[in-house]
Design a protein around this motif. Structure first.
Motif, PDB file in Angstrom:
ATOM      1  N   UNK A   1     -48.442 -15.244  15.385  1.00  0.00           N
ATOM      2  CA  UNK A   1     -48.270 -14.777  16.768  1.00  0.00           C
ATOM      3  C   UNK A   1     -49.108 -13.531  16.965  1.00  0.00           C
ATOM      4  N   UNK A   2     -49.238 -13.084  18.216  1.00  0.00           N
ATOM      5  CA  UNK A   2     -50.130 -11.950  18.477  1.00  0.00           C
ATOM      6  C   UNK A   2     -49.617 -10.645  17.871  1.00  0.00           C
ATOM      7  N   UNK A   3     -50.528  -9.785  17.527  1.00  0.00           N
ATOM      8  CA  UNK A   3     -50.150  -8.473  17.001  1.00  0.00           C
ATOM      9  C   UNK A   3     -49.536  -7.635  18.123  1.00  0.00           C
ATOM     10  N   UNK A   4     -48.480  -6.871  17.835  1.00  0.00           N
ATOM     11  CA  UNK A   4     -47.846  -6.017  18.861  1.00  0.00           C
ATOM     12  C   UNK A   4     -48.846  -5.046  19.489  1.00  0.00           C
ATOM     13  N   UNK A   5     -49.819  -4.609  18.699  1.00  0.00           N
ATOM     14  CA  UNK A   5     -50.817  -3.674  19.241  1.00  0.00           C
ATOM     15  C   UNK A   5     -51.686  -4.370  20.282  1.00  0.00           C
ATOM     16  N   UNK A   6     -51.927  -5.663  20.090  1.00  0.00           N
ATOM     17  CA  UNK A   6     -52.698  -6.430  21.059  1.00  0.00           C
ATOM     18  C   UNK A   6     -51.885  -6.605  22.352  1.00  0.00           C
ATOM     19  N   UNK A   7     -50.599  -6.900  22.186  1.00  0.00           N
ATOM     20  CA  UNK A   7     -49.761  -7.090  23.381  1.00  0.00           C
ATOM     21  C   UNK A   7     -49.709  -5.812  24.218  1.00  0.00           C
ATOM     22  N   UNK A   8     -49.646  -4.686  23.523  1.00  0.00           N
ATOM     23  CA  UNK A   8     -49.633  -3.396  24.209  1.00  0.00           C
ATOM     24  C   UNK A   8     -50.947  -3.175  24.976  1.00  0.00           C
ATOM     25  N   UNK A   9     -52.039  -3.481  24.320  1.00  0.00           N
ATOM     26  CA  UNK A   9     -53.352  -3.305  24.961  1.00  0.00           C
ATOM     27  C   UNK A   9     -53.482  -4.216  26.185  1.00  0.00           C
ATOM     28  N   UNK A  10     -52.933  -5.429  26.085  1.00  0.00           N
ATOM     29  CA  UNK A  10     -52.986  -6.357  27.220  1.00  0.00           C
ATOM     30  C   UNK A  10     -52.156  -5.832  28.384  1.00  0.00           C
ATOM     31  N   UNK A  11     -50.989  -5.272  28.068  1.00  0.00           N
ATOM     32  CA  UNK A  11     -50.128  -4.743  29.131  1.00  0.00           C
ATOM     33  C   UNK A  11     -50.849  -3.615  29.860  1.00  0.00           C
ATOM     34  N   UNK A  12     -51.501  -2.762  29.105  1.00  0.00           N
ATOM     35  CA  UNK A  12     -52.301  -1.676  29.677  1.00  0.00           C
ATOM     36  C   UNK A  12     -53.401  -2.226  30.590  1.00  0.00           C
ATOM     37  N   UNK A  13     -54.146  -3.182  30.043  1.00  0.00           N
ATOM     38  CA  UNK A  13     -55.301  -3.730  30.767  1.00  0.00           C
ATOM     39  C   UNK A  13     -54.851  -4.481  32.017  1.00  0.00           C
ATOM     40  N   UNK A  14     -53.622  -4.998  31.985  1.00  0.00           N
ATOM     41  CA  UNK A  14     -53.122  -5.773  33.130  1.00  0.00           C
ATOM     42  C   UNK A  14     -53.014  -4.903  34.389  1.00  0.00           C
ATOM     43  N   UNK A  15     -52.931  -3.591  34.193  1.00  0.00           N
ATOM     44  CA  UNK A  15     -52.871  -2.671  35.337  1.00  0.00           C
ATOM     45  C   UNK A  15     -54.121  -2.774  36.202  1.00  0.00           C
ATOM     46  N   UNK A  16     -55.205  -3.222  35.601  1.00  0.00           N
ATOM     47  CA  UNK A  16     -56.490  -3.228  36.323  1.00  0.00           C
ATOM     48  C   UNK A  16     -56.987  -4.638  36.628  1.00  0.00           C
ATOM     49  N   UNK A  17     -56.048  -5.564  36.761  1.00  0.00           N
ATOM     50  CA  UNK A  17     -56.474  -6.959  36.956  1.00  0.00           C
ATOM     51  C   UNK A  17     -57.204  -7.213  38.272  1.00  0.00           C
ATOM     52  N   UNK A  18     -57.072  -6.300  39.217  1.00  0.00           N
ATOM     53  CA  UNK A  18     -57.806  -6.524  40.476  1.00  0.00           C
ATOM     54  C   UNK A  18     -59.300  -6.236  40.326  1.00  0.00           C
ATOM     55  N   UNK A  19     -59.655  -5.541  39.247  1.00  0.00           N
ATOM     56  CA  UNK A  19     -61.072  -5.194  39.049  1.00  0.00           C
ATOM     57  C   UNK A  19     -61.767  -6.229  38.178  1.00  0.00           C
ATOM     58  N   UNK A  20     -63.045  -6.450  38.430  1.00  0.00           N
ATOM     59  CA  UNK A  20     -63.838  -7.270  37.515  1.00  0.00           C
ATOM     60  C   UNK A  20     -63.895  -6.576  36.157  1.00  0.00           C
ATOM     61  N   UNK A  21     -63.981  -7.394  35.093  1.00  0.00           N
ATOM     62  CA  UNK A  21     -64.147  -6.772  33.770  1.00  0.00           C
ATOM     63  C   UNK A  21     -65.528  -6.128  33.643  1.00  0.00           C
ATOM     64  N   UNK A  22     -65.702  -5.323  32.594  1.00  0.00           N
ATOM     65  CA  UNK A  22     -67.027  -4.781  32.280  1.00  0.00           C
ATOM     66  C   UNK A  22     -67.891  -5.950  31.812  1.00  0.00           C
TER      67      UNK A  22
ATOM     68  N   UNK B   1     -59.865  -6.126  26.123  1.00  0.00           N
ATOM     69  CA  UNK B   1     -58.927  -5.110  25.626  1.00  0.00           C
ATOM     70  C   UNK B   1     -58.234  -5.595  24.356  1.00  0.00           C
ATOM     71  N   UNK B   2     -57.860  -6.879  24.350  1.00  0.00           N
ATOM     72  CA  UNK B   2     -57.152  -7.435  23.192  1.00  0.00           C
ATOM     73  C   UNK B   2     -58.062  -7.463  21.963  1.00  0.00           C
ATOM     74  N   UNK B   3     -59.313  -7.844  22.160  1.00  0.00           N
ATOM     75  CA  UNK B   3     -60.236  -7.921  21.023  1.00  0.00           C
ATOM     76  C   UNK B   3     -60.451  -6.537  20.416  1.00  0.00           C
ATOM     77  N   UNK B   4     -60.559  -5.556  21.284  1.00  0.00           N
ATOM     78  CA  UNK B   4     -60.733  -4.177  20.817  1.00  0.00           C
ATOM     79  C   UNK B   4     -59.531  -3.747  19.966  1.00  0.00           C
ATOM     80  N   UNK B   5     -58.334  -4.058  20.454  1.00  0.00           N
ATOM     81  CA  UNK B   5     -57.118  -3.692  19.712  1.00  0.00           C
ATOM     82  C   UNK B   5     -57.012  -4.501  18.421  1.00  0.00           C
ATOM     83  N   UNK B   6     -57.385  -5.769  18.481  1.00  0.00           N
ATOM     84  CA  UNK B   6     -57.281  -6.627  17.298  1.00  0.00           C
ATOM     85  C   UNK B   6     -58.217  -6.142  16.193  1.00  0.00           C
ATOM     86  N   UNK B   7     -59.387  -5.722  16.609  1.00  0.00           N
ATOM     87  CA  UNK B   7     -60.382  -5.249  15.643  1.00  0.00           C
ATOM     88  C   UNK B   7     -59.873  -4.009  14.907  1.00  0.00           C
ATOM     89  N   UNK B   8     -59.041  -3.226  15.611  1.00  0.00           N
ATOM     90  CA  UNK B   8     -58.536  -1.984  15.020  1.00  0.00           C
ATOM     91  C   UNK B   8     -57.275  -2.210  14.197  1.00  0.00           C
TER      92      UNK B   8
END
Ligand SMILES: *Cc1c(COP(=O)(O)O)cnc(C)c1O
Length: 367
Positions: A48-69, A265-272
């Protein structure tokens, strides 16, 4: 009568059969009304997903109205630091499948060909055919890539060679010495795609790290993914590392925003999250042993694997066995599309899932 749209389609696409994915859990639930289902069909991470990834996704979800980088600046920077490569060498993809397709679109067209191995990952023939190019299939040796046969198969019009290391669905691998010998032989106008989707699982001093070979072989493109060991299959994110000029070409055909903001955001957290990766590799090692030993006890031959799956040879046609396993709530992967009608590929799960699968197999086979 309405138009015959198939006649309008590009010739390559007309002859294409779609990729067959592993059966989704919900689908089997709908069909059989079972509530406990074990899915060992798509080489997903059983933790299952790492808790750190889930946290990063929750953070990133705040900006879902914006296009990604669209350039994935932060993820490229993190990959570049982790693997000691330049950001200009990296292309991000919607899963590494996206990159395999982009590479094919850049280099293949009617009148060109690609080379890959018998029993090689099925996306290679699909991507080749979609571009209207010719597929040259080199015969396998012991189910794995025979790099000498692949080198011999390269034709004057060959633009791409696909190598999966380890290979899916066979779990086989090529050694560093064999890979280097192959790369030394290949013309420098043939691009070699080294698909390292399962590289994180392999712990073997003779196993090559493609990233270390790119400086020496500029025609080498390495693809990797966050879908397998990093546990992010549902988000779709992967990357390629190549000569900067190849990355520039890939960037021209890449869809804008091909990697979404949660995935970035998830990939960044997963890498760490080194602990997660380490646990993944450990649980895979023991699970692979558990499955191999269990199959051995049932007298079922299997192809020795270094991936997060193992491919077993049934005494007869595997499809009825696959169906009976479904009835027991166990989803594995039949390999008919690979012309391996007697084989089933089993992904490594948690210990209890592996056990359930082995018990179901025992019952189905009456062993
Ligand atoms: C799973 C897999 C991939 C790609 O998966 P993505 O989810 O698209 O990153 C690529 N190559 C092989 C050999 C695979 O098994």
């Amino acid at each position: 009568m309405s138009c015959d749209f198939a006649a309008l389609a590009n010739a390559g696409i007309r002859g294409l059969s779609p990729y067959q994915a592993g059966k989704p859990i919900e689908e089997l639930q709908r069909e059989l009304g079972l509530d406990h289902i074990v899915k060992l069909a798509s080489n997903e991470n059983p933790l299952g997903p790492s808790p750190r990834v889930l946290e990063a996704c929750a953070q990133a979800a705040q900006s879902l109205t914006l296009y990604p980088d669209s350039n994935g600046f932060e993820l490229k920077r993190a990959l570049s630091e982790r693997f000691d490569i330049a950001p200009e060498q990296i292309t991000l993809g919607n899963g590494s499948n996206d990159l395999l397709d982009l590479i094919a679109r850049v280099f293949l067209a009617p009148g060109t060909s690609s080379v890959f191995s018998q029993y090689g990952f099925i996306v290679y023939p699909i991507a080749t055919q979609a571009c209207g190019a010719r597929a040259i299939v080199a015969p396998a040796r012991d189910w794995g890539h025979d790099l000498d046969a692949m080198a011999a198969a390269i034709a004057p019009d060959t633009r791409l060679v696909f190598i999966a290391n380890p290979n899916n669905p066979t779990g086989t691998r090529v050694s560093r010495a064999a890979l280097v010998r192959f790369l030394e032989q290949v013309r420098d106008d043939v691009v070699v795609v080294l698909d390292e989707a399962y590289t994180e699982y392999v712990d073997d001093p003779d196993f090559p790290n493609g990233l270390e070979l790119i400086d020496r072989f500029p025609n080498l493109v390495v693809t990797r993914t966050f879908s397998k060991a990093y546990g992010l299959a549902g988000l779709r994110v992967g990357y390629s590392v190549s000569h900067p000029q190849v990355a520039d070409l890939l960037n021209r055909v890449r869809a804008p925003f091909n990697v979404n903001s949660l995935a970035l955001a998830a990939a960044l957290a997963a890498l760490a999250d080194g602990d997660y990766l380490q646990r993944t590799v450990e649980i895979n090692r023991s699970g692979l042993g558990q499955l191999a030993e269990g199959l051995g006890r049932l007298g079922i031959p299997y192809i020795p694997s270094v991936g997060n799956f193992i491919t077993a040879e049934m005494p007869d046609d595997a499809l009825p066995i696959y169906q009976k396993l479904l009835q027991q709530g166990v989803i594995v992967r039949p390999l008919l599309p690979y012309q391996m009608p007697r084989h089933l590929r089993i992904s490594v799960g948690l210990p209890a899932e592996n056990d359930t699968c082995l018990r179901a197999l025992k019952q189905v086979l009456g062993a």
